[in-house]
Design a protein around this motif. Structure first.
Motif, mmCIF file in Angstrom:
data_model
loop_
_atom_site.group_PDB
_atom_site.id
_atom_site.type_symbol
_atom_site.label_atom_id
_atom_site.label_comp_id
_atom_site.label_asym_id
_atom_site.label_seq_id
_atom_site.Cartn_x
_atom_site.Cartn_y
_atom_site.Cartn_z
ATOM 1 N N ILE A 32 0.849 -1.195 0.000
ATOM 2 C CA ILE A 32 0.000 0.000 0.000
ATOM 3 C C ILE A 32 0.883 1.242 0.000
ATOM 4 C CG2 ILE A 32 -1.824 1.266 1.171
ATOM 5 C CD1 ILE A 32 -2.687 -1.487 0.178
ATOM 6 N N ILE A 33 0.609 2.152 -0.923
ATOM 7 C CA ILE A 33 1.347 3.414 -0.994
ATOM 8 C C ILE A 33 0.599 4.437 -0.148
ATOM 9 C CG2 ILE A 33 2.214 5.224 -2.525
ATOM 10 C CD1 ILE A 33 2.123 3.044 -4.768
ATOM 11 N N ASN A 34 1.235 4.909 0.902
ATOM 12 C CA ASN A 34 0.563 5.777 1.868
ATOM 13 C C ASN A 34 0.761 7.249 1.512
ATOM 14 O OD1 ASN A 34 -0.681 6.928 4.038
ATOM 15 N ND2 ASN A 34 0.664 6.068 5.584
ATOM 16 N N LEU A 35 -0.257 7.831 0.879
ATOM 17 C CA LEU A 35 -0.285 9.269 0.607
ATOM 18 C C LEU A 35 -1.344 9.936 1.492
ATOM 19 C CD1 LEU A 35 -0.047 9.218 -3.305
ATOM 20 C CD2 LEU A 35 1.809 9.312 -1.632
ATOM 21 N N GLY A 36 -1.596 9.319 2.640
ATOM 22 C CA GLY A 36 -2.638 9.804 3.528
ATOM 23 C C GLY A 36 -2.116 10.790 4.559
ATOM 24 N N MET A 37 -1.397 10.308 5.556
ATOM 25 C CA MET A 37 -0.924 11.175 6.640
ATOM 26 C C MET A 37 0.194 12.081 6.156
ATOM 27 S SD MET A 37 0.548 10.078 10.365
ATOM 28 C CE MET A 37 1.046 11.314 11.565
ATOM 29 N N ILE A 315 -6.544 18.210 -12.117
ATOM 30 C CA ILE A 315 -6.098 18.727 -10.832
ATOM 31 C C ILE A 315 -5.276 19.988 -11.058
ATOM 32 C CG2 ILE A 315 -4.712 18.250 -8.766
ATOM 33 C CD1 ILE A 315 -7.144 16.506 -8.895
ATOM 34 N N GLU A 316 -5.572 21.039 -10.309
ATOM 35 C CA GLU A 316 -4.773 22.259 -10.374
ATOM 36 C C GLU A 316 -3.577 22.119 -9.441
ATOM 37 O OE1 GLU A 316 -5.255 27.084 -9.603
ATOM 38 O OE2 GLU A 316 -7.025 25.795 -9.721
ATOM 39 N N LYS A 317 -2.400 22.484 -9.932
ATOM 40 C CA LYS A 317 -1.202 22.377 -9.104
ATOM 41 C C LYS A 317 -1.235 23.411 -7.972
ATOM 42 C CE LYS A 317 1.940 20.785 -12.776
ATOM 43 N NZ LYS A 317 3.174 21.112 -13.535
ATOM 44 N N PRO A 318 -1.057 22.977 -6.732
ATOM 45 C CA PRO A 318 -1.042 23.941 -5.623
ATOM 46 C C PRO A 318 0.237 24.766 -5.619
ATOM 47 C CG PRO A 318 -0.505 21.747 -4.828
ATOM 48 C CD PRO A 318 -0.900 21.583 -6.266
ATOM 49 N N LYS A 319 0.159 25.975 -5.113
ATOM 50 C CA LYS A 319 1.312 26.859 -5.039
ATOM 51 C C LYS A 319 2.101 26.687 -3.746
ATOM 52 C CE LYS A 319 -0.517 30.538 -8.009
ATOM 53 N NZ LYS A 319 -0.860 31.991 -8.091
ATOM 54 N N ALA A 320 1.580 25.854 -2.844
ATOM 55 C CA ALA A 320 2.253 25.697 -1.550
ATOM 56 C C ALA A 320 1.767 24.429 -0.857
ATOM 57 C CB ALA A 320 1.987 26.925 -0.673
ATOM 58 N N THR A 321 2.402 24.099 0.227
ATOM 59 C CA THR A 321 2.166 22.956 1.116
ATOM 60 C C THR A 321 2.752 21.672 0.544
ATOM 61 O OG1 THR A 321 0.007 22.071 0.373
ATOM 62 C CG2 THR A 321 -0.030 24.003 1.823
ATOM 63 N N MET A 322 2.577 20.580 1.252
ATOM 64 C CA MET A 322 3.043 19.264 0.827
ATOM 65 C C MET A 322 1.845 18.379 0.474
ATOM 66 S SD MET A 322 4.159 18.006 4.634
ATOM 67 C CE MET A 322 4.304 16.284 4.203
ATOM 68 N N PHE A 323 0.753 19.024 0.041
ATOM 69 C CA PHE A 323 -0.482 18.304 -0.253
ATOM 70 C C PHE A 323 -1.035 18.670 -1.626
ATOM 71 C CE2 PHE A 323 -0.442 19.139 4.390
ATOM 72 C CZ PHE A 323 -0.246 17.830 4.809
ATOM 73 N N VAL A 324 -1.934 17.813 -2.096
ATOM 74 C CA VAL A 324 -2.773 18.105 -3.263
ATOM 75 C C VAL A 324 -4.209 17.836 -2.849
ATOM 76 C CG1 VAL A 324 -3.397 17.386 -5.596
ATOM 77 C CG2 VAL A 324 -0.974 17.592 -4.964
ATOM 78 N N TRP A 325 -5.063 18.819 -3.014
ATOM 79 C CA TRP A 325 -6.483 18.750 -2.614
ATOM 80 C C TRP A 325 -7.283 18.529 -3.889
ATOM 81 C CZ3 TRP A 325 -9.217 17.950 1.539
ATOM 82 C CH2 TRP A 325 -10.496 18.481 1.731
ATOM 83 N N ALA A 369 -1.012 13.417 0.282
ATOM 84 C CA ALA A 369 0.193 13.935 0.921
ATOM 85 C C ALA A 369 1.407 13.488 0.103
ATOM 86 C CB ALA A 369 0.299 13.426 2.352
ATOM 87 N N LEU A 370 2.294 14.412 -0.188
ATOM 88 C CA LEU A 370 3.447 14.135 -1.058
ATOM 89 C C LEU A 370 4.606 13.566 -0.244
ATOM 90 C CD1 LEU A 370 3.206 17.460 -3.108
ATOM 91 C CD2 LEU A 370 2.388 15.193 -3.811
ATOM 92 N N VAL A 371 4.354 12.441 0.405
ATOM 93 C CA VAL A 371 5.319 11.899 1.351
ATOM 94 C C VAL A 371 5.914 10.566 0.907
ATOM 95 C CG1 VAL A 371 4.349 13.112 3.333
ATOM 96 C CG2 VAL A 371 3.417 10.884 2.694
ATOM 97 N N GLU A 372 5.801 10.270 -0.387
ATOM 98 C CA GLU A 372 6.472 9.113 -0.966
ATOM 99 C C GLU A 372 7.379 9.609 -2.089
ATOM 100 O OE1 GLU A 372 6.423 5.890 -0.242
ATOM 101 O OE2 GLU A 372 4.511 5.348 0.680
ATOM 102 N N ASN A 373 8.431 8.842 -2.403
ATOM 103 C CA ASN A 373 9.359 9.282 -3.445
ATOM 104 C C ASN A 373 8.705 9.229 -4.830
ATOM 105 O OD1 ASN A 373 9.668 6.603 -4.541
ATOM 106 N ND2 ASN A 373 11.103 6.135 -2.895
ATOM 107 N N GLU A 374 9.399 9.755 -5.809
ATOM 108 C CA GLU A 374 8.825 9.892 -7.149
ATOM 109 C C GLU A 374 8.449 8.535 -7.754
ATOM 110 O OE1 GLU A 374 11.348 12.306 -9.606
ATOM 111 O OE2 GLU A 374 11.583 13.856 -8.063
ATOM 112 N N LYS A 375 9.259 7.539 -7.515
ATOM 113 C CA LYS A 375 8.980 6.203 -8.054
ATOM 114 C C LYS A 375 7.681 5.655 -7.487
ATOM 115 C CE LYS A 375 11.001 1.578 -8.519
ATOM 116 N NZ LYS A 375 12.180 0.719 -8.201
#
Length: 388
Positions: A32-37, A315-325, A369-375
């Motif tokens: 499971i790829i965790n992009l949650g927390m 999806i519109e690219k956010p200008k800040a934070t470590m998230f995508v809404w 949450a952008l907390v996994e590497n690009e791969k």
């Protein structure tokens, strides 16, 4: 079963349902790829770690510290505000170190509100912004912020209708979860309203450093007269990738800082002193490490957003934070955010946060949450594309 009134009013943590399902699937051997927390995965810059090790070797640093932070740490945060925002702060009266922004906000609200006080909170919002006042017994009223252009009309309507008059307004820009950003004129209007309507503003500037495409996040303390009505929280968790270190600050209004200082003196003796010394090095150091961390998140943002767009999820690219809404795609919208999150988890093997976990107005969205590497993000996109 014994019930305790203060916590009985707290609802179950919505994200917990998704996390429980993710844990169950991982126990079965599923990847499971965790992009949650929103738990930053990047290592803390090595000079900061080295200073921690050096300071921890000295027995004098093993004793109780100071609950409001050692003087050099408070001087460092004031120096950071001067360099970044040209804001002058008195380190002895207008800045206090806290064990993370959640602790700082929670204890501040506990110190300065009493049952029945009205606190205004945006909806959707980071959960502690809502539940710190709830735990303190305050009367929380929501301001709808689905679209930023609706914010001031909604705020003005609430200010006119609510009774008693609000005592506090909690804000956070750049926003978690919505990634919304504002300019300095936004804060000028907020400060003007606060002075006219006689309420205080608590601004959470947690994502000050994770900004992209030329955008720079303003501080409310840049506004003339802001210190009369506002305090601001700043954290080293994101920009310096120090989440587990639990280092943050509350800066601004002297009366609010003094109230937090007093209540914290009863609750704690401050952070482990080597952590404070290392945090001082972080704030006084060159800014390149922060820029490098932000660049990693920008690249991940681009891969995720461009990949979702190619898969048919605009999806519109956010200008800040470590998230995508992200608004749930039309064909799945009727599921709601919790069930759609469970679908992504079971079928795409990707964990995301359901929007409903951030308030009623978060329904219809999920947060990546952008907390996994690009791969790993590319791997997640493959699973999502199959569903779409």
């Amino acid at each position: 079963m014994i019930t305790f009134p203060r916590i009985s009013g707290l609802p179950p943590y919505v994200l917990g349902q998704v996390v429980a399902q993710m844990t169950a699937q991982r126990k079965k051997g599923e990847d499971i790829i965790n992009l949650g927390m929103g738990n930053p995965d990047l290592p803390t810059p090595q000079p900061i770690v080295d200073k921690l090790i050096e300071a921890a070797q000295k027995p004098k640093n093993h004793r109780y510290s100071v609950s409001r932070g050692i003087p050099k740490l408070r001087q460092a945060i004031c120096g950071w505000y001067k360099k970044k925002y040209n804001v002058d702060l008195d380190w002895d009266y207008e800045a206090i170190a806290t064990m993370g922004a959640k602790e700082g906000l929670s204890h501040l609200i506990l110190a300065v509100t009493q049952p029945g006080d009205v606190v205004l909170v945006p909806n959707p919002a980071y959960p502690i912004h809502l539940y710190a006042p709830v735990i303190a017994g305050a009367d929380v009223r929501s301001i709808k912020v689905d679209h930023l252009e609706n914010f001031f009309p909604s705020l003005e309507k609430t200010l006119q209708s609510v009774s008693p008059k609000p005592k506090f307004l909690i804000l956070s820009f750049p926003s978690n979860p919505t990634t919304q950003v504002v300019n300095l004129n936004f804060f000028k209007k907020i400060v003007q309203m606060a002075r006219e309507q006689n309420f205080y503003v608590i601004h959470d500037l947690a994502y000050a450093d994770l900004v992209f495409d030329g955008y720079k996040a303003p501080s409310i303390l840049q506004v003339q007269g802001a210190k009369e009505v506002a305090v601001e929280l700043y954290s080293l968790s994101k920009g310096f990738s120090m989440p587990g270190w639990r280092v943050a600050f509350v800066c601004g209004n002297r009366d609010l800082v003094a109230a937090l200082t007093k209540i914290k003196s009863y609750f704690d003796y401050g952070m482990f002193q080597p952590v404070q010394i290392a945090a001082t090095v972080a704030l006084n150091g060159p800014p390149e490490c922060v820029a490098e961390i932000a660049e990693v998140y920008r690249k991940r943002r681009d891969i995720l957003c461009e990949g979702l767009q190619k898969a048919g999820w605009p999806i519109e690219k956010p200008k800040a934070t470590m998230f995508v809404w992200a608004r749930i795609p039309d064909k799945f919208f009727s599921l709601g955010s919790l069930e759609f999150s469970k679908l992504l988890l079971s079928n795409a093997k990707v964990c995301v946060s359901p929007g409903i976990g951030f308030g009623d107005n978060g329904e219809g969205y999920v947060r990546f949450a952008l907390v996994e590497n690009e791969k790993r993000i590319k791997q997640a996109l493959k699973g999502i594309k199959k569903i779409l």
